[in-house]
Design a protein around this motif. Sequence first.
Motif, PDB file in Angstrom:
ATOM      1  N   PHE A 187       0.825  -1.215   0.000  1.00  0.00           N
ATOM      2  CA  PHE A 187       0.000   0.000   0.000  1.00  0.00           C
ATOM      3  C   PHE A 187       0.856   1.261   0.000  1.00  0.00           C
ATOM      4  N   TYR A 188       1.867   1.290   0.868  1.00  0.00           N
ATOM      5  CA  TYR A 188       2.739   2.472   0.927  1.00  0.00           C
ATOM      6  C   TYR A 188       3.475   2.675  -0.391  1.00  0.00           C
ATOM      7  N   LEU A 189       3.978   1.580  -0.968  1.00  0.00           N
ATOM      8  CA  LEU A 189       4.699   1.675  -2.237  1.00  0.00           C
ATOM      9  C   LEU A 189       3.765   2.145  -3.353  1.00  0.00           C
ATOM     10  N   THR A 190       2.552   1.606  -3.375  1.00  0.00           N
ATOM     11  CA  THR A 190       1.579   2.005  -4.396  1.00  0.00           C
ATOM     12  C   THR A 190       1.231   3.479  -4.281  1.00  0.00           C
ATOM     13  N   SER A 191       1.049   3.958  -3.052  1.00  0.00           N
ATOM     14  CA  SER A 191       0.732   5.375  -2.840  1.00  0.00           C
ATOM     15  C   SER A 191       1.872   6.271  -3.307  1.00  0.00           C
ATOM     16  N   VAL A 192       3.112   5.866  -3.002  1.00  0.00           N
ATOM     17  CA  VAL A 192       4.277   6.647  -3.427  1.00  0.00           C
ATOM     18  C   VAL A 192       4.353   6.698  -4.948  1.00  0.00           C
ATOM     19  N   VAL A 193       4.155   5.536  -5.580  1.00  0.00           N
ATOM     20  CA  VAL A 193       4.198   5.483  -7.044  1.00  0.00           C
ATOM     21  C   VAL A 193       3.087   6.340  -7.647  1.00  0.00           C
ATOM     22  N   PHE A 194       1.903   6.284  -7.055  1.00  0.00           N
ATOM     23  CA  PHE A 194       0.779   7.079  -7.564  1.00  0.00           C
ATOM     24  C   PHE A 194       1.099   8.575  -7.476  1.00  0.00           C
ATOM     25  N   VAL A 195       1.649   8.992  -6.341  1.00  0.00           N
ATOM     26  CA  VAL A 195       1.977  10.407  -6.168  1.00  0.00           C
ATOM     27  C   VAL A 195       3.057  10.838  -7.159  1.00  0.00           C
ATOM     28  N   LEU A 196       4.119  10.031  -7.267  1.00  0.00           N
ATOM     29  CA  LEU A 196       5.239  10.428  -8.111  1.00  0.00           C
ATOM     30  C   LEU A 196       4.944  10.287  -9.600  1.00  0.00           C
ATOM     31  N   VAL A 197       4.201   9.235  -9.979  1.00  0.00           N
ATOM     32  CA  VAL A 197       3.953   8.987 -11.398  1.00  0.00           C
ATOM     33  C   VAL A 197       2.704   9.726 -11.890  1.00  0.00           C
ATOM     34  N   VAL A 198       1.553   9.440 -11.277  1.00  0.00           N
ATOM     35  CA  VAL A 198       0.306  10.045 -11.755  1.00  0.00           C
ATOM     36  C   VAL A 198       0.257  11.542 -11.432  1.00  0.00           C
ATOM     37  N   LEU A 199       0.364  11.868 -10.137  1.00  0.00           N
ATOM     38  CA  LEU A 199       0.329  13.282  -9.768  1.00  0.00           C
ATOM     39  C   LEU A 199       1.565  14.014 -10.261  1.00  0.00           C
ATOM     40  N   GLY A 200       2.705  13.323 -10.268  1.00  0.00           N
ATOM     41  CA  GLY A 200       3.934  13.939 -10.772  1.00  0.00           C
ATOM     42  C   GLY A 200       3.833  14.284 -12.243  1.00  0.00           C
ATOM     43  N   THR A 201       3.198  13.415 -13.026  1.00  0.00           N
ATOM     44  CA  THR A 201       3.004  13.692 -14.452  1.00  0.00           C
ATOM     45  C   THR A 201       2.096  14.897 -14.659  1.00  0.00           C
ATOM     46  N   ILE A 202       1.037  14.961 -13.850  1.00  0.00           N
ATOM     47  CA  ILE A 202       0.119  16.102 -13.939  1.00  0.00           C
ATOM     48  C   ILE A 202       0.858  17.403 -13.630  1.00  0.00           C
ATOM     49  N   ILE A 258      -4.138  -3.182  11.929  1.00  0.00           N
ATOM     50  CA  ILE A 258      -3.179  -2.377  11.168  1.00  0.00           C
ATOM     51  C   ILE A 258      -3.809  -1.177  10.479  1.00  0.00           C
ATOM     52  N   ASP A 259      -5.127  -1.022  10.578  1.00  0.00           N
ATOM     53  CA  ASP A 259      -5.768   0.075   9.851  1.00  0.00           C
ATOM     54  C   ASP A 259      -5.223   1.427  10.279  1.00  0.00           C
ATOM     55  N   LYS A 260      -4.906   1.580  11.562  1.00  0.00           N
ATOM     56  CA  LYS A 260      -4.367   2.852  12.047  1.00  0.00           C
ATOM     57  C   LYS A 260      -3.053   3.176  11.363  1.00  0.00           C
ATOM     58  N   PHE A 261      -2.231   2.143  11.104  1.00  0.00           N
ATOM     59  CA  PHE A 261      -0.952   2.379  10.438  1.00  0.00           C
ATOM     60  C   PHE A 261      -1.154   2.717   8.962  1.00  0.00           C
ATOM     61  N   MET A 262      -2.260   2.252   8.391  1.00  0.00           N
ATOM     62  CA  MET A 262      -2.557   2.548   6.993  1.00  0.00           C
ATOM     63  C   MET A 262      -3.160   3.953   6.841  1.00  0.00           C
ATOM     64  N   SER A 263      -3.842   4.427   7.879  1.00  0.00           N
ATOM     65  CA  SER A 263      -4.552   5.704   7.765  1.00  0.00           C
ATOM     66  C   SER A 263      -3.603   6.880   7.557  1.00  0.00           C
ATOM     67  N   GLU A 264      -2.386   6.789   8.114  1.00  0.00           N
ATOM     68  CA  GLU A 264      -1.422   7.868   7.917  1.00  0.00           C
ATOM     69  C   GLU A 264      -1.108   8.055   6.442  1.00  0.00           C
ATOM     70  N   CYS A 265      -0.862   6.946   5.748  1.00  0.00           N
ATOM     71  CA  CYS A 265      -0.526   7.009   4.331  1.00  0.00           C
ATOM     72  C   CYS A 265      -1.723   7.490   3.509  1.00  0.00           C
ATOM     73  N   ARG A 266      -2.917   7.030   3.865  1.00  0.00           N
ATOM     74  CA  ARG A 266      -4.122   7.491   3.167  1.00  0.00           C
ATOM     75  C   ARG A 266      -4.247   9.005   3.264  1.00  0.00           C
ATOM     76  N   ALA A 267      -4.086   9.523   4.482  1.00  0.00           N
ATOM     77  CA  ALA A 267      -4.280  10.957   4.707  1.00  0.00           C
ATOM     78  C   ALA A 267      -3.218  11.785   3.985  1.00  0.00           C
ATOM     79  N   VAL A 268      -1.964  11.354   4.041  1.00  0.00           N
ATOM     80  CA  VAL A 268      -0.887  12.092   3.369  1.00  0.00           C
ATOM     81  C   VAL A 268      -1.132  12.144   1.863  1.00  0.00           C
ATOM     82  N   THR A 269      -1.502  11.002   1.274  1.00  0.00           N
ATOM     83  CA  THR A 269      -1.767  10.955  -0.169  1.00  0.00           C
ATOM     84  C   THR A 269      -2.952  11.838  -0.533  1.00  0.00           C
ATOM     85  N   ASN A 270      -3.986  11.852   0.307  1.00  0.00           N
ATOM     86  CA  ASN A 270      -5.154  12.702   0.057  1.00  0.00           C
ATOM     87  C   ASN A 270      -4.776  14.181   0.030  1.00  0.00           C
TER      88      ASN A 270
END
Length: 433
Positions: free
Chosen positions: A233-248, A382-394
Motif C-alpha cells: 500500500f505504501y509503495l503504491t501510494s508513493v508510485v501514484f503520487v510520483l507517477v500520476v500526480l507527478g506527471t500532472i 493495522i488500519d491505524k498504520f494505513m490511515s497515515e498514508c491514506r491521509a498524506v496521499t489525500n
Amino acid sequence: MSKGSITARRPWYRSLYVQVLVAIVCGILIGHFFPHTGIALKPLGDAFVALIRMMIAPVIFCVVVQGIASAGDLRKVGRVGVKALVYFEIVSTLALITGVVVAAIFHPGRGFNIDPATLDAKTVATFVGRAKDVGIVPFLVGIVPRTFVDAFAGGDVLQVLLISVLSGLAVSQLGSAGQRITRGLGLATKVVFAVIRIITKVAPLGALGGMAFTVGSYGLGSLSNLLQLIGTFYLTSVVFVLVVLGTIMHCMGFSIFRFIAYIKDELLIVLGTSSSETVLPDMMRKLECLGAPPAVVGLVFPVGYSFNTDGTNIYLTLAVIFLAQATNTHLALGQMVGIVLFAMVASKGASGVTGTGFVTLAAILTAVPAIPIQALAILVGIDKFMSECRAVTNVVGNGVATLVVSSWEGELDIPKTREAMEHAVENGEIKTA
C-alpha cells in the motif's frame, strides 16, 4: 513577492518540520518501550486535532464567501465547480484502478489461507453497522444541514461549504453593502489565520501524542504478519503520487518533489495525527501563497476532502482484493469492475476523519457478498498504520487538484508560482503578509 511573505532561514531546531519529525520519532519510541505511557498520551493528539477542527468551519466560511463575493461572476463559481468535479472523478478513478492492478500483480494476500469462520465478527460489528449509512442517497441528504448554525456546530466540511457558497452568492448581489461585508470578512480571515498560526505551534505535541498512542495501542509487532500488505500500500501510494500526480504537475511546469518539499510541514503533521483535516487551514493558506485565487482554493480544496480521496481509493480496492486473496475467494472480472464502480460512489464522503476509510471498506464488502464480511477483522490491528498514508496521499492529491483547476481558469502565473515554491523551500516557512 510582498515584504514579509518569506522569512529568513531559521535555526534548524526552530523549524516546525524538524520539531514534528523529532516528536514523531519520540512518540514511536515511547509507544514501543512504554506502551502504557504512550496510550496515556492520547489526549495530546486528540486535543490538537480538536483545536484545528474548531477552526475549519470559520476558515472555509470566510475564504469561500470572500472569494465568491470578490469574484463578481457567478458563472465562474459554477465553472470552477464543474472543472473540479471532472478532475476529481478522473483522478479518483485512476486511484481505484491502481489499487486493483497492484493487488492483481503482487498478490499481497496470497498464502494466508484464512478460514473466515475462525475470525471474530464482533471486532468489526461497529464498522459494519456504520457502513449501512454509506451510499449516494445518504451522502447527498447529509450535505444539507438541519439549520444554518448546525453546519458550523457539527463541523461537516460539505455542509459548511454549502452554507458558504450560498452566503457568497447572496453577498455578491448586495452591491455596496456586499462590498463592505467582503472587506469585513477579509479582516475576519486574518484573525482566523492568526489563531491557526498560534495553534500550529503545538503541532509537535499533537504528533507526539498521536504516534505514541498508535504504537502503544497496537505495537510494532502487530505489523509483522501483514507487512506485505502495508508495504504494498505504501509503495503504491508513493508510485501514484510520483507517477500520476507527478506527471500532472510536470505537464503544468512544476516538480512534484518541489511541491512535496513546500508542504512538508503539513505532511508531517498529517503523519503524526493520522488526519488530513488537521492541515486544511494551513494548506489553503499555502496554496494562496503560491498564487491560487482564494475563490478557487476555497471551493476546490475542501470539496476534495470528499470527492478526491486518492489515498483512500487506493486503499479501498487494494484491501478488498487482498481480503479476497487471503480468504481464497475468487473474483471474476465482472465482480472486480463492480467493486470499482461501487467504490466510486462509496468513497465520496470518506474525508479526513480517522477511521472513515475503514467504514467505507466495510460498506464495499457488504455490497460484495462473495467476500465474507468478517474478513475485515484481519485489518483491524493495522488500519491505524494505513490511515497515515491514506491521509498524506489525500492532502498531496488535493493540493495538486487546486493548482490544476487554478491553471485551467488561467489564474495561475506558472513561472511566478514555480519561483515562489522554490524560494519557500530554500528560505523557510511561509507567512501570510
